[in-house]
Design a protein around this motif. Sequence first.
Motif, short mmCIF file in Angstrom:
data_model
loop_
_atom_site.label_atom_id
_atom_site.label_comp_id
_atom_site.label_asym_id
_atom_site.label_seq_id
_atom_site.Cartn_x
_atom_site.Cartn_y
_atom_site.Cartn_z
N ILE A 1 31.68 45.35 32.37
CA ILE A 1 31.17 46.70 32.82
C ILE A 1 29.51 46.30 32.37
O ILE A 1 28.91 46.69 33.39
CB ILE A 1 31.20 47.89 32.03
CG1 ILE A 1 32.85 48.24 32.04
CG2 ILE A 1 30.67 49.00 32.00
CD1 ILE A 1 33.44 49.01 31.06
N GLU A 2 29.30 45.37 31.49
CA GLU A 2 28.12 45.16 31.21
C GLU A 2 27.28 44.25 32.20
O GLU A 2 26.04 43.96 32.36
CB GLU A 2 27.71 44.30 29.64
CG GLU A 2 28.43 42.99 29.74
CD GLU A 2 29.92 42.94 29.65
OE1 GLU A 2 30.42 44.00 29.74
OE2 GLU A 2 30.49 42.01 29.14
N ALA A 3 28.06 43.85 33.07
CA ALA A 3 27.83 42.73 34.18
C ALA A 3 27.82 43.52 35.56
O ALA A 3 27.77 42.81 36.63
CB ALA A 3 28.36 41.65 34.19
N GLY A 4 28.09 44.87 35.69
CA GLY A 4 28.27 45.71 36.58
C GLY A 4 29.53 45.88 37.56
O GLY A 4 29.80 46.42 38.43
N ASP A 5 30.54 45.24 36.78
CA ASP A 5 31.99 45.42 37.23
C ASP A 5 32.46 46.91 36.75
O ASP A 5 31.79 47.44 35.78
CB ASP A 5 32.96 44.41 36.80
CG ASP A 5 32.76 43.08 37.22
OD1 ASP A 5 32.37 42.86 38.38
OD2 ASP A 5 32.53 42.12 36.30
N PRO A 6 33.53 47.28 37.43
CA PRO A 6 33.90 48.64 36.97
C PRO A 6 34.66 48.95 35.77
O PRO A 6 34.68 49.77 35.06
CB PRO A 6 34.80 49.22 38.37
CG PRO A 6 35.06 47.86 38.88
CD PRO A 6 34.09 46.98 38.88
N HIS A 7 35.28 47.90 35.39
CA HIS A 7 35.99 47.77 33.95
C HIS A 7 35.57 46.20 33.53
O HIS A 7 35.22 45.11 34.38
CB HIS A 7 37.33 47.86 34.20
CG HIS A 7 38.23 47.12 35.39
ND1 HIS A 7 38.54 47.79 36.47
CD2 HIS A 7 38.58 45.93 35.35
CE1 HIS A 7 38.84 46.91 37.12
NE2 HIS A 7 39.07 45.82 36.34
N GLY A 8 36.16 46.00 31.99
CA GLY A 8 36.27 44.58 31.73
C GLY A 8 37.79 44.03 31.70
O GLY A 8 38.35 44.84 31.82
N GLU A 9 37.55 42.79 32.12
CA GLU A 9 39.02 42.19 32.13
C GLU A 9 39.18 41.06 31.29
O GLU A 9 37.86 40.16 31.40
CB GLU A 9 39.30 41.70 33.78
CG GLU A 9 40.59 41.43 33.81
CD GLU A 9 40.70 41.22 35.49
OE1 GLU A 9 41.39 42.16 36.18
OE2 GLU A 9 40.65 39.99 35.88
N PHE A 10 39.98 40.83 30.53
CA PHE A 10 40.20 39.56 29.57
C PHE A 10 41.57 39.02 29.95
O PHE A 10 42.67 39.75 30.09
CB PHE A 10 40.12 40.14 28.19
CG PHE A 10 38.84 40.93 28.04
CD1 PHE A 10 37.75 40.14 27.57
CD2 PHE A 10 38.69 42.30 28.31
CE1 PHE A 10 36.38 40.87 27.20
CE2 PHE A 10 37.48 42.90 28.23
CZ PHE A 10 36.33 42.29 27.83
N VAL A 11 41.57 37.62 30.00
CA VAL A 11 42.84 36.92 30.27
C VAL A 11 43.08 35.96 28.99
O VAL A 11 42.28 35.07 28.76
CB VAL A 11 42.61 36.10 31.58
CG1 VAL A 11 43.86 35.36 31.88
CG2 VAL A 11 42.26 37.20 32.83
N VAL A 12 44.35 36.15 28.67
CA VAL A 12 44.66 35.18 27.38
C VAL A 12 45.68 34.10 27.95
O VAL A 12 46.83 34.73 28.64
CB VAL A 12 45.32 35.95 26.23
CG1 VAL A 12 45.74 35.25 25.26
CG2 VAL A 12 44.34 37.31 26.11
#
Lengths: 171, 193
Positions: B179-190
Amino acid sequence: MSLKLDFSLDNDTFRHYLNGHAVVMHSHHYLALMTKLAEEFDTIGGPQLLKDVVEESMWAVFNDYVTQNNQSTPLQRCNVGREYYSVYGLGKMKVAGTENGGEVCLIRSHIDEGWIRKWGRHTKPINHFTCGYIAAMFAVAFNKPAKSYTVVETASMAVTGAEGTFIVTLS
Amino acid sequence: MTVMRDTVVKSLAKINIQGDENGLIPEYDVLVNQLPAALLNLFSERLMAAAPPERKATVADGLVRAAYECGYHTGCGIITSEAFNDVVLPMVTEGEKDILRGAFAAFTAWGWAKSGIVQLKDGERMVIRANDYYEADSGGDGLRAYMLRGLCQAFFDLTYADPYPNGMDTFVCQQTKGIEAGDPHGEFVVTKK
């Protein structure tokens, strides 16, 4: 404790607030590693940066509280910082001083005791966080802006295992 | 029945922790603190800004590591706590997968991130989506949810790596949206390291 505590929850975001400021829960591992990270970046002023960040942030919290709650005397205003320290889970302190400076005794300390739990005793003081915290507490107590006081940790719980001491002087 | 996320979030969010007579909060086998989120964001932002270009990755790794170790040790205390046992365990029917669902409900309830699992391959890969998180308010450039990266990795290690405390650093988490970079949500891949 005389501090008024208004804990609230945003039911949409689930962010938590204390007296209107968003707060978040972490453990001693987090603050110990943040402290260590600041130390590892000593060459670019990491410890001072940590002190400054804490001082600026806490000054705003304390100043909001004393303004909103009409805390007018230095004793009342200083007590806000002292009690917040315990509410945040950071430990317990005794404060003595005047507008020109003073001394803070750290009886219990999340940061020092957390450091010792994680790595054992250290060879030098590490509680940069509390230096910044105390600077903010004195500045708000005596109605001054941030960066009005210099705080030095002269006895460290992380080193000795006993109470810590911080000397405060007017900059 | 599997873990009903909303029920868990609402139940756990009500838990209020406060300091003892020593101003300490011993919970979940650690000392807990509850600090202003703005302070934590400002520290990350200032340290990243102060670091020379060749050392910024080291700062980022250090910030992730701080959250990872916090999440690994505290997370173990959380998923074995009385509160978690009372609220989550009665709903567990799919073993580790449900424990992980419950853990991410706790993740939301305690204000780290309004987040949930969107893809899960047992013991191999997980994708987390976060619709709100305090690091989204931080200043700086690029993806910078260091705390969330560390916590996502920690919770997956706790669930699928060797039993605590021997499973550290089995998986790794990368942030792919913010979100801090302009995306609608944060996404995290483990994924596996």
